[in-house]
Scaffold this active site. Structure first.
Site, short mmCIF file in Angstrom:
data_model
loop_
_atom_site.label_atom_id
_atom_site.label_comp_id
_atom_site.label_asym_id
_atom_site.label_seq_id
_atom_site.Cartn_x
_atom_site.Cartn_y
_atom_site.Cartn_z
CE LYS A 183 -1.85 2.50 3.22
NZ LYS A 183 -1.70 3.84 2.61
CD GLU A 257 14.15 1.26 8.33
OE1 GLU A 257 14.78 1.61 9.35
OE2 GLU A 257 14.37 0.22 7.70
P1 ADP Z 1 3.11 10.31 8.13
O1 ADP Z 1 2.65 10.78 9.48
O2 ADP Z 1 4.49 10.73 7.81
O3 ADP Z 1 2.12 10.51 7.03
P2 ADP Z 1 2.25 7.63 8.64
O4 ADP Z 1 2.97 6.73 9.57
O5 ADP Z 1 0.96 8.20 9.10
O6 ADP Z 1 3.30 8.75 8.27
O7 ADP Z 1 2.02 6.95 7.25
C1 ADP Z 1 2.87 6.01 6.65
C2 ADP Z 1 2.03 4.95 5.98
O8 ADP Z 1 1.27 4.24 6.97
C3 ADP Z 1 1.01 5.48 4.98
O9 ADP Z 1 0.94 4.59 3.89
C4 ADP Z 1 -0.29 5.46 5.79
O10 ADP Z 1 -1.45 5.36 4.99
C5 ADP Z 1 -0.11 4.22 6.63
N1 ADP Z 1 -0.88 4.18 7.88
C6 ADP Z 1 -1.35 5.22 8.62
N2 ADP Z 1 -2.01 4.78 9.71
C7 ADP Z 1 -1.94 3.42 9.69
C8 ADP Z 1 -2.41 2.35 10.56
N3 ADP Z 1 -3.07 2.62 11.67
N4 ADP Z 1 -2.13 1.09 10.20
C9 ADP Z 1 -1.44 0.81 9.08
N5 ADP Z 1 -0.98 1.74 8.24
C10 ADP Z 1 -1.22 3.03 8.51
#
Ligand code: ADP
Length: 481
Positions: A183, A257
């Site tokens: 994703k 990471e």
């Molecule tokens: P940022 O705050 O830099 O946008 P995130 O950690 O929120 O970083 O996002 C990194 C990735 O994780 C994106 O692809 C986002 O859609 C996904 N993501 C955000 N929340 C969740 C969650 N609860 N579980 C799995 N993936 C998530």
């Protein structure tokens, strides 16, 4: 006498890319229509580039099913040599279509075309080439005599290096014989969707790579899916913790990471002009949207004034603006939300009493922009010295002795990277042994290579990506320190 050059605009043409008005998911080798959509925009202009499918339960189920089928029937059955051929083919197509990828990355992400063209895309191809070479040599990697893949990997990536993070995840997974459900981040899905076309072009067996677009809710569906054997995540520490909790009671393997707050340490015997270039590269590369950015500058007190003077002179020459212009050094902030976070933390820096400085820059009226900024007079207690800003903002601290530098550098919940600037080899080696950071650069910064393991200590994450260490994270029964 100094000479000033005037730059005329040197825009890259966007004619090479065709962006569809709407995209679906890539499942079992085909694009399938999504139910709901959301826009992806160009952060430099706020133009809507396309409508992206928001993956729900049925989409994630279908992708996991396709990946399992491909794993069982094809990918785990064919020889490593055959897998390697596909990876080489993907790598070569990425090189052939490099300009297309670079333009698309810059449009969707806001990073300067010079960086997507010279860094992101070549490195992404290099990851496929490197791992293609491992596919038929896994038993010689020092990871056991007959290393076996894990199965289906769920991979969730961020928006700062969209295609490169895809390559970091997909290339080792496939080389080791796993299939994937990936994703991309919600604000930068376009190069992953172009990569899906590359998989078709390479005639990769269907279902080996599946791409489901969406937001955090889609990511959570992948993390919690019972049909997945391994989760690989790059993103914020906050979401990393949610994922660690979610997989703890399961049998899933996991690599994370996460964030960083790297110390870039300048000793008084450092070559100052080179160091200034390294400081600029360390924090302003990719708008500072870099987990391993050198966001805490630690200057030895007796040279601090000279370094800051030269740094400010150098920052006056940074060109901020149109990411599609080949002369641009710093592009757009990736999203409105990220810009709000940067503005908020910078305001905290002001209110905590640090001194803010930015060169004069003409920021475009549309889009999301933040001028390269430094804060001086920062102490360890300041939030801007402790929290990741993930933007073009540098916090400057000073130290008197090498021991004090190390103590300050390690005084952080993170431990992803660090930089050392010194002409003395013994000092560099001593310092690198004291620093609790996964990657340490000496007299350089932000250098990446597929052969070199990358990853963090403490809240910066679990596991390594790249090199033999990264490969081990996609194989059974191999310790993944
Ligand atoms: P940022 O705050 O830099 O946008 P995130 O950690 O929120 O970083 O996002 C990194 C990735 O994780 C994106 O692809 C986002 O859609 C996904 N993501 C955000 N929340 C969740 C969650 N609860 N579980 C799995 N993936 C998530």
């Amino acid at each position: 006498m100094t000479m000033t050059f005037e730059y005329t605009p040197a825009p890259e043409s966007r004619a090479i890319v065709t962006i569809k008005p709407k995209y679906g998911h890539f499942i079992s080798g085909k694009f399938v229509t999504g139910a709901k959509h959301f826009p992806t925009i160009n952060p430099a202009t706020e133009e809507v580039l396309s409508q992206i499918a928001l993956g729900g339960k049925a989409d994630v189920d279908a992708a996991v099913k396709a990946a399992r089928k491909a794993y069982t029937n094809t990918w785990s059955k064919i020889s490593g040599k055959e897998r390697g051929k596909y990876l080489y083919r993907i790598a070569r197509i990425m090189q052939e279509r490099a300009r297309e990828f670079a333009v698309l990355e810059t449009l969707d992400n806001g990073k300067p075309i010079r960086e997507s063209r010279d860094t992101d895309i070549p490195l992404a191809a290099a990851h496929f080439f490197y791992h293609a070479g491992w596919a038929d040599k896994l038993e010689y990697a020092g990871l056991g005599t007959s290393p076996k893949p894990l199965g289906v990997a769920g991979q969730i990536i961020p928006w700062n290096f969209p295609l490169l993070m895809l390559a970091w995840k997909v290339a080792p997974a496939l080389a080791a014989g796993n299939t994937v459900v990936l994703k991309p981040a919600e604000s930068t899905p376009l190069t992953a969707l172009l990569f899906a076309e590359v998989c078709q072009q390479a005639e990769l067996p269907v279902g080996v790579v599946n791409i489901v677009t969406g937001d955090g809710s889609t990511g959570a569906l992948i993390v919690n899916h019972p049909g997945i054997d391994k989760i690989a995540f790059t993103g914020s520490t906050e979401v990393g913790k949610i994922i660690a909790r979610a997989v703890a009671p399961t049998n899933k393997s996991v690599t994370l990471e996460l964030g960083g707050k790297a110390a870039n340490i300048v000793f008084d015997d450092a070559p100052i002009d080179e160091t200034v270039e390294g400081i600029v590269n360390g924090i302003f590369f990719n708008q500072g949207h870099v987990c391993c950015a050198g966001s805490r500058l630690l200057l030895q007190e007796n040279i601090a004034e000279e370094v800051l003077h030269k740094l400010k002179n150098r920052m006056e020459k940074i060109r901020v603006g149109d990411p599609m212009d080949k002369n641009t050094d710093v592009g757009a902030i990736n999203s409105k939300e990220q810009l709000a976070k940067i503005i908020e933390l910078a305001a905290v820096g002001d209110s905590e009493g640090a001194e803010r400085w930015s060169p004069a820059c003409n920021l475009p009226s549309k889009g999301f922009w933040f001028a390269p900024t430094i804060f001086t007079g920062v102490t360890q207690a300041h939030r801007i010295a402790r929290e990741e800003i993930f933007g073009p903002v540098l916090s400057v601290l000073t130290f008197r002795t090498p021991a004090e530098a190390i103590e300050k550098a390690n005084n952080t919940p993170f431990g992803l990277s660090a930089g050392i600037w010194s002409e003395k080899g013994s000092r560099t080696l001593w310092a690198s042994q004291q620093l609790r950071a996964g990657v340490i650069w000496a007299n350089t910064f932000n250098k990446f290579d597929p052969t070199s393991p990358f990853g963090g200590y403490k809240e910066s994450g679990w596991g390594r990506e790249g090199g033999r260490h990264g490969l081990s994270a996609y194989l059974k029964g191999v310790s993944n320190e």
